[in-house]
Design an enzyme around this catalytic site. Structure first.
Site, short mmCIF file in Angstrom:
data_model
loop_
_atom_site.label_atom_id
_atom_site.label_comp_id
_atom_site.label_asym_id
_atom_site.label_seq_id
_atom_site.Cartn_x
_atom_site.Cartn_y
_atom_site.Cartn_z
N TRP A 19 -1.50 7.07 14.60
CA TRP A 19 -1.38 5.75 13.97
C TRP A 19 0.05 5.46 13.55
CZ3 TRP A 19 -4.16 1.47 12.27
CH2 TRP A 19 -3.55 0.72 11.27
N ASP A 22 4.08 -0.19 9.50
CA ASP A 22 5.34 -0.90 9.20
C ASP A 22 6.63 -0.18 9.64
OD1 ASP A 22 3.21 -1.75 7.67
OD2 ASP A 22 4.22 -1.51 5.76
N GLN A 38 5.96 3.86 9.21
CA GLN A 38 4.76 4.41 8.58
C GLN A 38 3.94 5.11 9.66
OE1 GLN A 38 3.53 3.28 4.87
NE2 GLN A 38 5.65 3.95 5.10
N TRP A 46 -5.24 4.67 9.84
CA TRP A 46 -4.30 4.71 8.72
C TRP A 46 -4.66 5.84 7.75
CZ3 TRP A 46 -4.35 4.33 3.41
CH2 TRP A 46 -3.13 4.06 2.80
N TRP A 81 5.05 5.27 1.18
CA TRP A 81 4.81 3.95 1.76
C TRP A 81 6.13 3.22 2.02
CZ3 TRP A 81 -0.19 1.46 -0.76
CH2 TRP A 81 -1.28 2.32 -0.50
N ASP A 148 6.96 -1.79 -1.82
CA ASP A 148 7.78 -2.24 -0.69
C ASP A 148 9.14 -2.82 -1.10
OD1 ASP A 148 5.43 -1.55 0.58
OD2 ASP A 148 4.75 -3.62 0.87
N GLU A 202 3.29 -8.30 0.38
CA GLU A 202 3.75 -7.01 0.90
C GLU A 202 5.09 -7.20 1.61
OE1 GLU A 202 -0.16 -4.40 1.66
OE2 GLU A 202 0.16 -5.86 3.23
N ASP A 235 -0.91 -10.25 2.33
CA ASP A 235 -2.00 -9.29 2.52
C ASP A 235 -3.32 -10.01 2.84
OD1 ASP A 235 -3.17 -6.82 2.58
OD2 ASP A 235 -3.39 -6.63 0.41
N1 DQQ Z 1 1.80 -0.88 4.53
C1 DQQ Z 1 2.33 0.13 3.64
C2 DQQ Z 1 2.52 -0.56 2.33
C3 DQQ Z 1 2.64 -1.98 2.71
C4 DQQ Z 1 1.66 -2.12 3.83
C5 DQQ Z 1 1.39 1.29 3.57
C6 DQQ Z 1 1.92 -3.30 4.72
O1 DQQ Z 1 3.66 -0.09 1.65
O2 DQQ Z 1 2.38 -2.85 1.63
O3 DQQ Z 1 1.28 1.92 4.82
O4 DQQ Z 1 1.38 -3.13 6.00
#
Ligand code: DQQ
Length: 534
Positions: A19, A22, A38, A46, A81, A148, A202, A235
């Site tokens: 997976w 971001d 990520q 995830w 994150w 973020d 986000e 989001d």
């Molecule tokens: N993905 C991250 C967060 C963010 C989100 C976690 C956005 O930090 O807010 O994997 O896709």
């Protein structure tokens, strides 16, 4: 191999398996582009999130490095994150990222390179003062909506500023923090900007653009020819929205030209699948580059079966359109190095009402296609009495619905019997007696496997077809169709998983299913070579 992995991309970034989401901390440093992202090292869904790391000389070919940031201390033990890199005045980079602590609270951490003379920036050290920003009873910040951090910018007072995505109730916020030394951060009394009813923000991004130039500028640049852009990833909507406006550096507030009052009229980077994007300034090529995550449209079960999920979009240069009203995005020029076997239709061709022509001579499952249409018979355009959501309009009037002026465009990933195809096309309406150009990416027939999300996407395009040809460029790559319309004034990215139109079986067409003829004023297409992607 491609026979059992028909959907792996040839030139869109992805790791060998698992997976991804971001893009994180992109930067150019000592001749290399850095992409962190990520990543779940343990599977195709995830979870277990770390910062994976790749480097590139050209934003197209990437080499993998070891994980850069992974859980190792209380302030990030439950996950590392998203976050951003800032190049400090001494030329060294610093990364701010969100860590998930033992109480599952979101806090911000600072990491610096172990050895800043290493262009690969392989090892990162977390400072002992972490976390450097945290929710407390005193500040009242919701610990599950505080994440973020952006790239920092430096004010004239010598203090850095960063934004952190946040919400309170349903009000989305870009919280502002200031610091003198990058270690001690103090929350400002007011957020840089906030908007009721928009939910969690986000991955905010805040950057300057020049009002009359395609060149990018460093994130700290401000002045009379500068406008500012605030992007937030909503989001609740899973889309990246942006506002253009003015940064009042005295009050530390952003004043958008138009706000979030009507979410349907707020501009988006991409009207398909594209999320959690982030820009950085390339100081050598003087451009601002946008990276973004494109998730799958397949079922979770299919993702687990294929062993991976998520890709990065092709990096895009981004600048302010000369109208000042919107941004323009265009694939970085380096992608053109992958072009091979050019084909070009030599003369202007009339594409008759109802006609479809095959584009031969390119590998249709891995191609770059540019086509422009002249559509002048405005009197034949359908009348649109009242405004409609463009995505709804595209769903109602898909590629098979004949119209007055349109649909015309491309059929990508078409199977020989046309049981499968993905169509990207224009349709021109007459609205308040003026032309209104709709652009659609119709996935409804993209696959015989109906477990995929086959949602159609659409947007209006601010182009007047009586003065300008309608241009379309599609980057086609096994399970992606990334389409740029109107020279980059609108973008739609779609994920598709054909069962018949795979690899050498895929075909490409131009079509015109309208009552009126149109002209193809230009058609250039290339097979795309494989990029080195990890
Ligand atoms: N993905 C991250 C967060 C963010 C989100 C976690 C956005 O930090 O807010 O994997 O896709």
């Amino acid at each position: 191999s491609s026979s059992n992995q028909p959907y792996r991309t040839g030139y869109h970034f992805q790791p060998p398996k698992n997976w991804i989401n971001d893009p994180n901390g992109p930067m150019r440093y000592k001749g290399l582009y850095h992409l962190f992202y990520q990543y779940n090292p343990k599977g195709a869904v995830w979870g277990n999130i770390v910062w994976a790391h790749s480097v590139s000389k050209d934003l197209i070919n990437w080499s993998p490095l070891n994980q850069a940031i992974f859980p190792s201390q209380p302030s990030d033990i439950n996950g590392c994150w998203s976050g951003s890199a800032t190049i400090l005045p001494d030329g060294k980079p610093a990364i701010l990222y969100t860590g998930i602590n033992p109480n599952n609270q979101q806090v911000q951490n600072l990491a610096i390179p172990k050895n800043a003379s290493d262009p690969f920036l392989k090892e990162w050290v977390k400072i002992p003062q972490n976390p450097v920003m945290a929710p407390t009873r005193a500040n009242g910040i919701n610990s599950s909506s505080f994440r973020d951090p952006t790239t920092a910018w430096l004010g004239k007072d010598g203090h850095y500023r960063v934004l952190i995505g946040n919400k309170r109730d349903t009000t989305g916020k870009a919280l502002l923090y200031r610091s003198k030394d990058f270690v001690h951060w103090i929350e400002a009394k007011h957020p840089l900007y906030s908007a009721k009813g928009t939910g969690m923000w986000e991955c905010p991004d805040f950057f300057p653009v020049l009002s009359k130039s395609m060149f990018g500028v460093d994130t700290s640049v401000d002045g009379p020819f500068v406008r500012h852009v605030l992007k937030v990833s909503l989001d609740d909507k899973k889309h990246d929205y942006y506002l253009i406006g003015t940064y009042d550096s005295k009050k530390d507030k952003f004043i958008p030209d138009t706000g979030f009052q009507n979410i349907d009229s707020v501009l988006r980077y991409d009207y398909g699948k594209y999320y959690a994007s982030k820009t950085f300034f390339d100081d050598v090529k003087k451009r601002r580059i946008l990276l973004g995550w494109v998730n799958e449209s397949s079922s979770v079960a299919d993702d687990i079966k294929k062993g991976w999920s998520g890709i990065q979009a092709i990096p895009r240069a981004i600048w302010l359109h000369k109208s000042g009203k919107q941004l323009v995005q265009w694939p970085v020029v380096e992608i053109e190095k992958l072009r091979a076997n050019p084909i070009s239709w030599p003369t202007i061709k009339v594409l008759k009402a109802g006609q479809r022509l095959q584009v031969t001579g390119v590998t249709a499952a891995q191609a770059d296609v540019e086509v422009s249409f002249e559509a002048k018979e405005f009197k034949k355009a359908e009348v649109l009495d009242y405004w409609m959501d463009p995505q709804v309009l595209c769903s109602k009037k898909g590629a098979t619905v004949t119209g007055g002026l349109g649909p015309f465009g491309l059929l990508a990933f078409a199977s020989k019997d046309l049981k499968e195809y993905t169509s990207v096309f224009f349709r021109i309406f007459k609205h308040q007696n003026k032309p209104l150009v709709l652009f659609c990416s119709d996935q409804s027939r993209s696959s015989l496997n109906k477990n995929n999300d086959l949602t159609t996407y659409g947007t209006f395009l601010d182009v007047d077809p009586s003065h300008e040809n309608l241009s379309l460029r599609s980057l086609i790559d096994h399970s992606v169709v990334e389409s740029f319309e109107g020279e980059g004034r609108a973008v739609i990215t779609a994920r598709v998983y054909p069962t018949l139109a795979i690899s050498d079986e895929a075909q490409l067409y131009v079509f015109n299913y309208a009552d009126a003829d149109v002209k193809i004023t230009r058609l250039n297409a290339w097979s795309m070579k494989k990029a080195r992607i990890n």
